[in-house]
Scaffold this active site. Structure first.
Site, PDB file in Angstrom:
ATOM      1  N   LYS A 125       2.763  39.490  -4.762  1.00 34.58           N
ATOM      2  CA  LYS A 125       1.350  39.310  -5.077  1.00 34.58           C
ATOM      3  C   LYS A 125       0.546  40.480  -4.496  1.00 34.58           C
ATOM      4  O   LYS A 125       1.120  41.401  -3.895  1.00 34.58           O
ATOM      5  CB  LYS A 125       0.869  37.960  -4.527  1.00 34.58           C
ATOM      6  CG  LYS A 125       1.617  36.777  -5.163  1.00 34.58           C
ATOM      7  CD  LYS A 125       1.257  35.457  -4.537  1.00 34.58           C
ATOM      8  CE  LYS A 125      -0.114  34.972  -4.946  1.00 34.58           C
ATOM      9  NZ  LYS A 125      -0.158  34.538  -6.376  1.00 34.58           N
ATOM     10  N   LYS A 155       1.246  25.033  -4.816  1.00 39.17           N
ATOM     11  CA  LYS A 155       0.009  24.395  -4.353  1.00 39.17           C
ATOM     12  C   LYS A 155       0.197  22.884  -4.355  1.00 39.17           C
ATOM     13  O   LYS A 155      -0.427  22.134  -5.107  1.00 39.17           O
ATOM     14  CB  LYS A 155      -1.167  24.815  -5.229  1.00 39.17           C
ATOM     15  CG  LYS A 155      -1.451  26.319  -5.159  1.00 39.17           C
ATOM     16  CD  LYS A 155      -2.529  26.736  -6.131  1.00 39.17           C
ATOM     17  CE  LYS A 155      -2.743  28.241  -6.090  1.00 39.17           C
ATOM     18  NZ  LYS A 155      -3.738  28.707  -7.078  1.00 39.17           N
ATOM     19  N   ASP A 215      -2.376  37.630 -14.028  1.00 42.49           N
ATOM     20  CA  ASP A 215      -3.356  36.856 -13.270  1.00 42.49           C
ATOM     21  C   ASP A 215      -4.777  37.108 -13.750  1.00 42.49           C
ATOM     22  O   ASP A 215      -5.250  38.247 -13.791  1.00 42.49           O
ATOM     23  CB  ASP A 215      -3.237  37.214 -11.787  1.00 42.49           C
ATOM     24  CG  ASP A 215      -4.106  36.328 -10.915  1.00 42.49           C
ATOM     25  OD1 ASP A 215      -4.200  35.126 -11.210  1.00 42.49           O
ATOM     26  OD2 ASP A 215      -4.691  36.845  -9.944  1.00 42.49           O
ATOM     27  N   ARG A 254       0.819  -1.214   0.000  1.00 42.48           N
ATOM     28  CA  ARG A 254       0.000   0.000   0.000  1.00 42.48           C
ATOM     29  C   ARG A 254       0.853   1.264   0.000  1.00 42.48           C
ATOM     30  O   ARG A 254       0.511   2.249  -0.668  1.00 42.48           O
ATOM     31  CB  ARG A 254      -0.959  -0.016   1.196  1.00 42.48           C
ATOM     32  CG  ARG A 254      -1.864   1.214   1.328  1.00 42.48           C
ATOM     33  CD  ARG A 254      -2.473   1.673   0.029  1.00 42.48           C
ATOM     34  NE  ARG A 254      -3.135   0.618  -0.723  1.00 42.48           N
ATOM     35  CZ  ARG A 254      -3.476   0.713  -2.003  1.00 42.48           C
ATOM     36  NH1 ARG A 254      -3.175   1.807  -2.694  1.00 42.48           N
ATOM     37  NH2 ARG A 254      -4.080  -0.290  -2.611  1.00 42.48           N
TER      38      ARG A 254
END
Length: 293
Positions: free
Chosen positions: A175, A143, A225, A108
């Site tokens: 930003k 992100k 943007d 797993r």
């Protein structure tokens, strides 16, 4: 051999943390109860869907870590494809030979990591293919899933994408909130240049006027943007007309359906956070061979 440099140290840390979650302070109670200690087997990692593989070195890391923790026995791993390779449903990616206990305990963790990174690589390849011939490249963002950024950004490279920055430390990015807090775009740019003279600075802009202000301040990388294609084309033309060498990126809500339209505006990059925050996994399975002979 893959041309991409695998983040080995980050992968080792991830494997140890993943095994901590799975094993706790104990072991795999099902496997230990049902599988004789001396049993050996052959198993295969198999693609259950078409895609691009990334993260294969994790396979050996996991089986080695399980044996080191539990003494369950050695497993040898033979890889049949390289990271960055395209595969189709049914392809065998690797063969594992050795302790059945180690193999099943490892299963797993191997699949969780490999399916995730291969999913990122597969999604990235779709973007790279959509932009082929346009002159624009697809970029990732910050992100990412906490704790596995290096692996996810490695997967982006395997898929044909480009890493924009690894974190807050290697590239400055101005930003909207920085502009507000610093007293404006130019003030923010000047403050960073004074404090960190050699760091690259990227500036997010939303209008042509902002883009020209950023270039005048000294910026040589712009993030445009949430611009329409018309506004973006106008902005790119205005920036090119300055005569300065400026890299221009389109960012904000981009999808594969509009990738070609945005690339046609003349931008150098399309920034896509979804590469790492929304890529579905690539379905991969580990199958025990019923007839290893």
């Amino acid at each position: 051999m893959s041309e991409h440099v695998f983040p080995l140290d980050d992968a080792r840390l991830l494997v140890e943390r993943a095994l901590d979650e799975d094993l706790g302070d104990g072991t795999d109670v099902t496997t230990v109860a049902t599988i004789p200690e001396e049993q050996e087997s052959v198993s295969h990692l198999v693609a259950r869907a078409d895609g691009v593989v990334a993260g294969l070195p994790v396979v050996a890391l996991v089986v080695e870590a399980v044996d080191a923790r539990l003494g369950t026995g050695v497993v040898w791993v033979d890889l049949h494809v390289d990271d960055g390779d395209a595969v189709v449903r049914g392809d065998h990616l690797a063969t594992l030979r050795g302790s059945t206990r180690t193999t099943l305990i490892s299963e797993r963790t191997i699949l969780n990591v490999l399916s995730r990174t291969s999913g990122v690589a597969t999604h990235t390849r779709r973007w790279a293919d959509a932009l082929a011939g346009s002159g624009a490249m697809v970029l990732d963002t910050r992100k990412t899933t906490p704790g596995i950024r290096a692996l996810e950004k490695y997967a982006v490279r395997c898929g044909g994408g480009t890493n924009k920055r690894m974190g807050l430390y290697d590239v400055a990015m101005i930003k909207d909130n920085h502009k507000l807090a610093a007293g404006g775009l130019t003030a923010a740019y000047d403050s960073i240049r004074a404090a960190f003279p050699h760091v690259d600075i990227q500036v997010e802009v939303t209008t042509t006027a902002e883009a020209l202000e950023a270039v005048a301040a000294g910026a040589r990388f712009l993030l445009c943007d949430n611009m329409s294609t018309d506004l973006l084309r106008t902005t790119v033309d205005a920036v090119r007309a300055t005569g300065e060498y400026v890299e221009v990126e389109a960012t904000g809500g981009l999808t594969l359906e509009v990738a070609a339209e945005y690339a046609a505006t003349g931008v150098d990059y399309l920034s896509v956070g979804a590469l790492t925050h929304s890529s579905p996994i690539l379905d991969i399975a580990l199958d025990l061979d019923p007839d290893p002979s």
